[in-house]
Design a protein around this motif. Structure first.
Motif, PDB file in Angstrom:
ATOM      1  N   ALA A 241     -46.375  83.801 -55.129  1.00 22.56           N
ATOM      2  CA  ALA A 241     -47.443  82.967 -54.567  1.00 22.56           C
ATOM      3  C   ALA A 241     -48.562  82.731 -55.584  1.00 22.56           C
ATOM      4  CB  ALA A 241     -48.000  83.646 -53.314  1.00 22.56           C
ATOM      5  N   ASP A 242     -48.799  83.716 -56.435  1.00 19.91           N
ATOM      6  CA  ASP A 242     -49.902  83.597 -57.394  1.00 19.91           C
ATOM      7  C   ASP A 242     -49.430  83.180 -58.788  1.00 19.91           C
ATOM      8  OD1 ASP A 242     -48.547  85.967 -57.512  1.00 19.91           O
ATOM      9  OD2 ASP A 242     -50.305  87.231 -57.839  1.00 19.91           O
ATOM     10  N   ALA A 243     -48.256  82.580 -58.851  1.00 12.64           N
ATOM     11  CA  ALA A 243     -47.742  82.168 -60.169  1.00 12.64           C
ATOM     12  C   ALA A 243     -48.187  80.750 -60.520  1.00 12.64           C
ATOM     13  CB  ALA A 243     -46.219  82.228 -60.180  1.00 12.64           C
ATOM     14  N   ILE A 244     -48.327  80.508 -61.788  1.00  5.72           N
ATOM     15  CA  ILE A 244     -48.563  79.150 -62.276  1.00  5.72           C
ATOM     16  C   ILE A 244     -47.193  78.533 -62.526  1.00  5.72           C
ATOM     17  CG2 ILE A 244     -49.440  77.798 -64.224  1.00  5.72           C
ATOM     18  CD1 ILE A 244     -51.584  80.015 -64.549  1.00  5.72           C
ATOM     19  N   VAL A 245     -46.939  77.388 -61.906  1.00  3.29           N
ATOM     20  CA  VAL A 245     -45.639  76.738 -62.070  1.00  3.29           C
ATOM     21  C   VAL A 245     -45.681  75.827 -63.294  1.00  3.29           C
ATOM     22  CG1 VAL A 245     -43.926  75.210 -61.029  1.00  3.29           C
ATOM     23  CG2 VAL A 245     -45.231  76.783 -59.589  1.00  3.29           C
ATOM     24  N   VAL A 246     -44.711  75.997 -64.175  1.00  3.86           N
ATOM     25  CA  VAL A 246     -44.591  75.107 -65.324  1.00  3.86           C
ATOM     26  C   VAL A 246     -43.235  74.418 -65.212  1.00  3.86           C
ATOM     27  CG1 VAL A 246     -44.532  74.927 -67.842  1.00  3.86           C
ATOM     28  CG2 VAL A 246     -45.985  76.668 -66.753  1.00  3.86           C
ATOM     29  N   ASP A 247     -43.273  73.095 -65.084  1.00  2.00           N
ATOM     30  CA  ASP A 247     -42.025  72.338 -65.009  1.00  2.00           C
ATOM     31  C   ASP A 247     -41.668  71.877 -66.425  1.00  2.00           C
ATOM     32  OD1 ASP A 247     -39.976  70.504 -64.740  1.00  2.00           O
ATOM     33  OD2 ASP A 247     -40.718  69.767 -62.808  1.00  2.00           O
ATOM     34  N   ALA A 248     -40.581  72.438 -66.937  1.00  2.00           N
ATOM     35  CA  ALA A 248     -40.214  72.189 -68.339  1.00  2.00           C
ATOM     36  C   ALA A 248     -39.287  70.995 -68.506  1.00  2.00           C
ATOM     37  CB  ALA A 248     -39.556  73.447 -68.913  1.00  2.00           C
ATOM     38  N   THR A 249     -39.057  70.247 -67.418  1.00  2.00           N
ATOM     39  CA  THR A 249     -38.073  69.152 -67.483  1.00  2.00           C
ATOM     40  C   THR A 249     -38.338  68.201 -68.649  1.00  2.00           C
ATOM     41  OG1 THR A 249     -37.830  69.283 -65.103  1.00  2.00           O
ATOM     42  CG2 THR A 249     -36.975  67.293 -66.151  1.00  2.00           C
ATOM     43  N   ASP A 250     -39.607  67.805 -68.799  1.00  2.00           N
ATOM     44  CA  ASP A 250     -39.922  66.836 -69.856  1.00  2.00           C
ATOM     45  C   ASP A 250     -40.743  67.439 -70.981  1.00  2.00           C
ATOM     46  OD1 ASP A 250     -38.650  64.674 -68.505  1.00  2.00           O
ATOM     47  OD2 ASP A 250     -40.353  64.633 -67.116  1.00  2.00           O
ATOM     48  N   LEU A 251     -40.675  68.749 -71.121  1.00  2.00           N
ATOM     49  CA  LEU A 251     -41.502  69.394 -72.146  1.00  2.00           C
ATOM     50  C   LEU A 251     -40.639  70.080 -73.191  1.00  2.00           C
ATOM     51  CD1 LEU A 251     -44.178  71.197 -69.901  1.00  2.00           C
ATOM     52  CD2 LEU A 251     -44.387  68.965 -71.025  1.00  2.00           C
ATOM     53  N   THR A 252     -41.148  70.138 -74.407  1.00  2.00           N
ATOM     54  CA  THR A 252     -40.473  70.926 -75.441  1.00  2.00           C
ATOM     55  C   THR A 252     -40.886  72.394 -75.262  1.00  2.00           C
ATOM     56  OG1 THR A 252     -42.315  70.755 -76.979  1.00  2.00           O
ATOM     57  CG2 THR A 252     -40.637  69.015 -77.096  1.00  2.00           C
ATOM     58  N   VAL A 253     -40.155  73.282 -75.936  1.00  2.89           N
ATOM     59  CA  VAL A 253     -40.493  74.706 -75.865  1.00  2.89           C
ATOM     60  C   VAL A 253     -41.945  74.912 -76.285  1.00  2.89           C
ATOM     61  CG1 VAL A 253     -40.078  76.964 -76.946  1.00  2.89           C
ATOM     62  CG2 VAL A 253     -38.145  75.536 -76.253  1.00  2.89           C
ATOM     63  N   ASN A 254     -42.312  74.249 -77.371  1.00  2.00           N
ATOM     64  CA  ASN A 254     -43.670  74.417 -77.879  1.00  2.00           C
ATOM     65  C   ASN A 254     -44.709  73.952 -76.854  1.00  2.00           C
ATOM     66  OD1 ASN A 254     -45.239  75.371 -80.048  1.00  2.00           O
ATOM     67  ND2 ASN A 254     -45.871  73.247 -80.404  1.00  2.00           N
ATOM     68  N   GLU A 255     -44.418  72.867 -76.176  1.00  2.00           N
ATOM     69  CA  GLU A 255     -45.370  72.369 -75.162  1.00  2.00           C
ATOM     70  C   GLU A 255     -45.491  73.356 -73.998  1.00  2.00           C
ATOM     71  OE1 GLU A 255     -44.946  67.529 -75.804  1.00  2.00           O
ATOM     72  OE2 GLU A 255     -43.465  68.577 -74.578  1.00  2.00           O
ATOM     73  N   VAL A 256     -44.360  73.932 -73.611  1.00  2.00           N
ATOM     74  CA  VAL A 256     -44.402  74.924 -72.525  1.00  2.00           C
ATOM     75  C   VAL A 256     -45.250  76.124 -72.950  1.00  2.00           C
ATOM     76  CG1 VAL A 256     -43.026  76.581 -71.202  1.00  2.00           C
ATOM     77  CG2 VAL A 256     -42.167  74.266 -71.537  1.00  2.00           C
ATOM     78  N   VAL A 257     -44.989  76.606 -74.148  1.00  2.00           N
ATOM     79  CA  VAL A 257     -45.724  77.785 -74.637  1.00  2.00           C
ATOM     80  C   VAL A 257     -47.208  77.470 -74.752  1.00  2.00           C
ATOM     81  CG1 VAL A 257     -45.988  79.377 -76.589  1.00  2.00           C
ATOM     82  CG2 VAL A 257     -43.706  78.755 -75.794  1.00  2.00           C
ATOM     83  N   GLU A 258     -47.526  76.280 -75.244  1.00  2.00           N
ATOM     84  CA  GLU A 258     -48.936  75.893 -75.362  1.00  2.00           C
ATOM     85  C   GLU A 258     -49.613  75.905 -73.991  1.00  2.00           C
ATOM     86  OE1 GLU A 258     -50.995  75.318 -77.810  1.00  2.00           O
ATOM     87  OE2 GLU A 258     -49.512  75.703 -79.377  1.00  2.00           O
ATOM     88  N   ARG A 259     -48.932  75.395 -72.987  1.00  2.00           N
ATOM     89  CA  ARG A 259     -49.503  75.388 -71.623  1.00  2.00           C
ATOM     90  C   ARG A 259     -49.752  76.805 -71.139  1.00  2.00           C
ATOM     91  NH1 ARG A 259     -47.490  70.217 -68.186  1.00  2.00           N
ATOM     92  NH2 ARG A 259     -47.814  68.803 -69.906  1.00  2.00           N
ATOM     93  N   MET A 260     -48.800  77.650 -71.426  1.00  2.00           N
ATOM     94  CA  MET A 260     -48.954  79.043 -70.986  1.00  2.00           C
ATOM     95  C   MET A 260     -50.115  79.712 -71.716  1.00  2.00           C
ATOM     96  SD  MET A 260     -45.038  80.313 -70.538  1.00  2.00           S
ATOM     97  CE  MET A 260     -44.079  79.806 -69.108  1.00  2.00           C
ATOM     98  N   LEU A 261     -50.198  79.444 -73.012  1.00  2.00           N
ATOM     99  CA  LEU A 261     -51.302  80.046 -73.781  1.00  2.00           C
ATOM    100  C   LEU A 261     -52.654  79.544 -73.276  1.00  2.00           C
ATOM    101  CD1 LEU A 261     -49.782  79.912 -77.374  1.00  2.00           C
ATOM    102  CD2 LEU A 261     -50.384  81.988 -76.109  1.00  2.00           C
ATOM    103  N   GLU A 262     -52.702  78.259 -72.922  1.00  2.00           N
ATOM    104  CA  GLU A 262     -53.947  77.708 -72.371  1.00  2.00           C
ATOM    105  C   GLU A 262     -54.308  78.424 -71.069  1.00  2.00           C
ATOM    106  OE1 GLU A 262     -53.347  73.498 -71.879  1.00  2.00           O
ATOM    107  OE2 GLU A 262     -53.092  73.254 -74.060  1.00  2.00           O
ATOM    108  N   ALA A 263     -53.290  78.660 -70.237  1.00  2.00           N
ATOM    109  CA  ALA A 263     -53.537  79.347 -68.960  1.00  2.00           C
ATOM    110  C   ALA A 263     -54.017  80.779 -69.205  1.00  2.00           C
ATOM    111  CB  ALA A 263     -52.272  79.353 -68.109  1.00  2.00           C
ATOM    112  N   VAL A 264     -53.416  81.431 -70.179  1.00  2.00           N
ATOM    113  CA  VAL A 264     -53.834  82.799 -70.519  1.00  2.00           C
ATOM    114  C   VAL A 264     -55.296  82.774 -70.983  1.00  2.00           C
ATOM    115  CG1 VAL A 264     -53.475  84.702 -72.160  1.00  2.00           C
ATOM    116  CG2 VAL A 264     -51.502  83.611 -71.089  1.00  2.00           C
TER     117      VAL A 264
END
Ligand code: DC
Length: 273
Positions: A241-264
């Protein structure tokens, strides 16, 4: 299991991963300290706050890219990484090698009791023998999926994963890391992607590895795996319930990681006081 524990870098002496950045984890430690989760030392007392670095979980369906993303996220943060699926795969390999029938609960329990499993987060050893290269086969994948529905297996592996995560400074990836293994994790992600893209990526991976399989068959297999993972009675795949959802369908690995780092980083700012 007779003994199931950590090899470097989970061992006491640290190891091959870079150390956890002290400054970057400060806010998390403060928050943990406020929640009194760190053990030892009292809030507002004389002793300095005890330290524990954050636990980050990444759950999600097969083929969403959790392995690559968790590896890169851990590298960028200087944290350790724990591939929880690989631990289950190693157990499955040992069950197959011993010829134990998954349905034979007493035999399965006896087998698990006699097993030694060690991990450094990515590589694994069964009874002292490295099995990292043997656990990624189709057969072991299928047996793992079956075994992970069984209580003796989860009862054995989950506490070990908790113990390996307890010191913090770790990225766990799997199906139940934010819901069951570490429900108190400071940061939780749910990494998703469309069935089609997951099938295409898996198909490309298999082709690169010299395995010829029709795209439709790969898609069907992933669909079946999703169904099994999401509908099993014990520790099903769920979005915390408290997770941040990241949809990687249209993202590169680097974009996913960047989003996660921003959230952190955002979380860090929120918890800074
Ligand atoms: O991520 P993977 O494909 O290596 O996982 C192997 C199997 O283990 C898969 O069927 C899902 C299951 N698994 C699980 O039940 N719980 C976890 N925390 C990780 C994996």
């Amino acid at each position: 299991m007779k003994h199931l524990g950590a090899r470097e870098p989970f061992g006491e002496r640290g190891g091959m991963f870079p150390g956890v950045g002290e400054a970057t984890s400060y806010a998390f430690e403060r928050r943990l300290s406020r929640r009194n989760l760190l053990g030892g030392g009292s809030e507002g007392g004389q002793s300095p706050p005890p330290r524990r670095h954050p636990v980050i979980t990444i759950d999600g369906p097969a083929g969403a890219g959790k392995s690559t993303v968790s590896r890169e996220l851990a590298r960028r943060l200087g944290y350790r990484r724990l591939d929880t699926g690989a631990m289950y795969r190693a157990v499955a390999l040992s069950v197959a090698a011993a010829g134990v029938a998954p349905d034979d609960e007493p035999a399965l329990r006896a087998h698990l009791d006699g097993l030694t499993l060690e991990t450094d987060g990515s590589r694994l050893w069964i009874n002292g023998r490295e099995v990292t290269g043997e656990i990624r086969t189709q057969e072991i994948g299928e047996l793992t999926s079956r075994l992970t529905t069984l209580k003796p297996v989860r009862d054995t592996v989950t506490p070990i994963q908790r113990r390996l995560a307890a010191a913090g400074g770790v990225v766990l990836e799997g199906r139940d890391t934010g819901t069951v293994v570490c429900p108190d994790a400071e940061m939780k992600f749910y990494l998703d992607a469309s069935l089609d893209i997951r099938a295409r990526r898996r198909h490309a991976e298999l082709t690169r590895g010299g395995v010829s399989m029709a795209l439709d068959a790969v898609r069907k297999e992933i669909e079946t795996r999703d169904e099994q993972d999401m509908t099993r009675a014990i520790a099903p795949l769920r979005r915390p319930a408290d997770a941040i959802v990241v949809d990687a369908t249209d993202l590169t690995v680097n974009e996913v990681v960047e989003r996660m780092l921003e959230a952190v980083e955002r979380r860090r700012c929120c918890t800074r006081s």
